[in-house]
Motif scaffolding. Structure first.
Motif, PDB file in Angstrom:
ATOM      1  N   PRO A  57       0.874  -1.280  -0.091  1.00 29.64           N
ATOM      2  CA  PRO A  57      -0.133   0.038  -0.228  1.00 29.64           C
ATOM      3  C   PRO A  57       0.722   1.330  -0.159  1.00 29.64           C
ATOM      4  N   CYS A  58       1.961   1.233   0.505  1.00 33.79           N
ATOM      5  CA  CYS A  58       3.112   2.625   0.413  1.00 33.79           C
ATOM      6  C   CYS A  58       3.104   2.840  -1.311  1.00 33.79           C
ATOM      7  N   GLY A  60       0.781   2.284  -3.417  1.00 35.45           N
ATOM      8  CA  GLY A  60      -0.892   2.213  -3.760  1.00 35.45           C
ATOM      9  C   GLY A  60      -1.087   3.233  -4.989  1.00 35.45           C
ATOM     10  N   ASN A  61      -0.495   4.400  -5.101  1.00 33.86           N
ATOM     11  CA  ASN A  61      -0.404   5.394  -6.277  1.00 33.86           C
ATOM     12  C   ASN A  61       0.295   5.032  -7.414  1.00 33.86           C
ATOM     13  N   HIS A  89       7.290  -4.327   0.814  1.00 38.44           N
ATOM     14  CA  HIS A  89       6.679  -3.570   2.001  1.00 38.44           C
ATOM     15  C   HIS A  89       7.141  -3.980   3.360  1.00 38.44           C
ATOM     16  N   MET A 152       2.013   9.066   3.086  1.00 39.61           N
ATOM     17  CA  MET A 152       0.713   8.969   3.153  1.00 39.61           C
ATOM     18  C   MET A 152       0.033  10.106   4.033  1.00 39.61           C
ATOM     19  N   SER A 195      -4.315   7.174   3.885  1.00 42.69           N
ATOM     20  CA  SER A 195      -4.097   6.864   2.508  1.00 42.69           C
ATOM     21  C   SER A 195      -3.234   6.229   2.116  1.00 42.69           C
ATOM     22  N   VAL A 196      -2.991   5.765   0.762  1.00 41.77           N
ATOM     23  CA  VAL A 196      -1.794   4.966   0.294  1.00 41.77           C
ATOM     24  C   VAL A 196      -0.651   6.055   0.208  1.00 41.77           C
TER      25      VAL A 196
END
Ligand code: FES
Length: 596
Positions: A57-58, A60-61, A89, A152, A195-196
């Motif tokens: 998720p780090c 995720g963008n 991760h 994030m 958030s991501v």
């Protein structure tokens, strides 16, 4: 500016069939199957390293960033082509992401070397990914530019702003101390990560993002925009554009990752109160360029570099605040007289030229002026002594200042499993003024030097309100953690370091003032202990004798050499970093927190 030479674009790095013409013919035939035209295939090719993963998720963008980088490459007339590498991760890497960092660096290096790319955009963010990418790209010797995924957003719990992962640890500590109940800890679990993006404090990801900017391998100002902002996406587009120019100019990392650039990176690591892991990673990247970390010079540099950035865990703000306060360029302006401003950056201009054009300072309270630091000097101190002949470190800016000069009884744990088994035992003989010693968690011992050096306060003491104790280990800790914690003890116990000789009840002395970590046991007694037969080693776990684990334990070097594999270091020796001219001797301001 020199021009790129040699075969370009699709003509580069042809597969060996013994017939170069056929190799190109075949390559084009295949890629045309994906719908490319000859016009597209004749362009400068920019590879985009995609480290997206459902387990990260780090990052995720990643899809948005790749799209923006591609746009930038095409605006500059190039052809963008993304390709994947390993993604790491922190919370999804058993036994620890550090164990896999070198594998990711090898993946990155070999793919850059194998593919027909004229330049690469390295997109990374989570702790080990930027170091792995810089290590790999440094060895691959092609133009490369770093783009971080960004931090994030912070969250909110019962009216209090929270962010990973300093607050994760703080809330978990309160739960262990039975100050909050299981309902509240479950609530906060859903609010720590807004958030991501990467952790929102001065952990390793934020540290490496800022350090990469100071090194000159990412665009000025690009370290700090949060992951989900327009600024982040704009930097992605600009990075893509710049990658095309770097390819055309033949601007490689050998001209950017110089001794002076590493010195600038150390300054920023220290001035931002950055993660201790940053030092290990910088040592590894420097090793790929042929430089060796000089710990004593780093300590001297630390003594004359104030902590200016008010970020958790040493301070109180978050990465999004640092971005709004002007980010790394503002910090570099504060440090300007301590920097090597003639160093070249990925922009093709020097750091000094970039700072001349950076935003004028405005009032804010995240990046302090030099005369009003968060901590006057030495955010990280280097310790030596009979417990750590090759060095150890402590992040003194994030420690209990009353514990920086301390003597106490050793309470010894034999590895992470022993720690987990006994730390909360009601029978553990431990007092608040003891020193918790954890061994067997070094690069070889664990293996992978996990972040277990942040030894939890024993539950019996936590319940009594004890918040910090002196802790010593041959492991690492997360940059998001705080405490009086001595790390990276070298050589590690698993290869015969003196940490292996500590006995329960021995007196350990920590003196940050004297830069000392000592075991108050005579040399004669230590020699005697070293000669005693060692307890029978437990049999190696299944799989330890083959594959990557075998490679790792045979080749990994110690923390001061970056925990890299010896065979990945550059073949040419370029000398120490920091270099001899980097620090003015005897400028130590001495430790001690300023009064706010
Ligand atoms: Fe990825 Fe913290 S877990 S940056």
């Amino acid at each position: 500016m020199s021009e790129a030479s040699g075969p370009r674009g699709l003509q580069g790095n042809l597969t060996n069939y013994g017939d170069a013409g056929f190799a190109l013919f075949l390559r084009k035939a295949f890629i045309k199957g994906a719908g490319y035209t000859d016009d597209a295939l004749d362009r400068t090719v920019v590879g985009i390293v995609d480290t997206g993963s459902g387990f990260n998720p780090c990052h995720g963008n990643m899809p948005q960033l790749i799209e923006a980088v591609k746009r930038g490459v095409m605006l500059a007339g190039g052809l963008p082509v993304e390709f994947p590498t390993i993604s790491l991760h922190e919370a999804f890497s058993q036994p620890t992401s550090m164990y896999l960092r070198n594998l990711m660096s090898m993946d990155t290096e070999e793919m850059i070397k194998a593919l027909p790319v004229d330049a690469v955009v390295l997109i990374g963010g989570c702790d080990k990914t930027v170091p792995a990418q810089l290590m790999g790209a440094a060895s691959a010797e092609k133009p490369a530019i770093q783009l971080v995924t960004g931090s994030m957003l912070t969250g909110s719990h019962r009216g209090v702003r929270v962010g990973a992962c300093t607050d994760c640890r703080a809330f978990w500590g309160r739960y262990r101390a039975e100050e909050i109940d299981s309902e509240e800890i479950a609530d906060v679990n859903g609010r720590l990560v807004g958030s991501v993006g990467t952790c929102s404090v001065a952990g390793t990801a934020s540290t490496m993002a800022c350090v990469a900017e100071a090194l000159g391998v990412s665009l000025p100002g690009s370290a700090t925009p949060p992951a989900v902002t327009a600024d982040r996406t704009r930097y992605a587009e600009l990075t893509g554009q710049r990658a095309v120019r770097m390819a055309d100019e033949g601007l490689g990392l050998d001209r950017i990752l110089t001794q002076g650039a590493f010195e600038n990176a150390f300054r920023v690591l220290l001035a931002m109160g950055g993660s201790t892991n940053g030092l290990v990673h910088l040592a590894a990247v420097a090793g790929r360029m042929g430089y060796s970390l000089d710990l004593d010079r780093f300590d001297a540099m630390s003594r004359e570099t104030p902590v200016l950035v008010n970020l958790k865990p040493a301070g109180s703000h978050y990465m999004e605040d640092l971005h709004r306060a002007g980010g790394v360029p503002r910090l570099l302006r504060e440090l300007r007289d301590l920097l090597n401003t003639d160093e070249l950056t990925v922009t093709g201009r020097t750091l000094g030229e970039e700072l001349d054009d950076s935003e004028e300072p405005f009032p804010q309270d995240v990046i302090r002026p030099r005369d009003r630091p968060i901590y006057p000097a030495g955010g990280i101190a280097v310790l030596r002594g009979n417990l750590a002949p090759n060095g150890a470190i402590i992040k003194q800016a994030a420690a209990d200042q009353d514990l920086l000069e301390h003597r106490g009884r050793a309470v010894v744990f034999e590895g992470a499993e022993d720690l987990a088994r006994r730390i909360d035992s009601e029978d553990l003989d431990v007092r608040a003024d003891d020193v918790l010693v954890l061994r067997g968690i070094g690069p070889v011992g664990a293996p992978g030097m996990p972040e277990a050096g942040y030894i939890p306060i024993p539950r019996t003491l936590a319940r009594q309100g004890v918040k910090d104790m002196v802790r010593v280990s041959d492991g690492r800790m997360s940059g998001t953690a705080a405490g009086t914690i001595v790390l990276h003890v070298s050589p590690e116990s698993a290869i015969g370091g003196p940490l292996a000789l500590v006995r329960e009840g021995d007196i350990v002395r920590l003196s940050v003032r004297d830069r000392a970590i000592e075991l108050e046991v005579s040399d004669e007694e230590l020699r005697r202990r070293a000669e005693e037969p060692r307890p029978e080693a437990s049999p190696p776990p299944p799989g330890a004798g083959r594959g990557y684990r075998k490679l790792f334990t045979e080749q990994v070097n110690q923390a001061e050499a970056g925990c890299d594999f010896g065979f990945l270091r550059a073949e040419t020796d370029r000398g120490p970093v920091p270099g001899p001219a980097s620090v003015s001797a005897s400028t130590a301001a001495g430790p001690g927190r300023t009064d706010d």
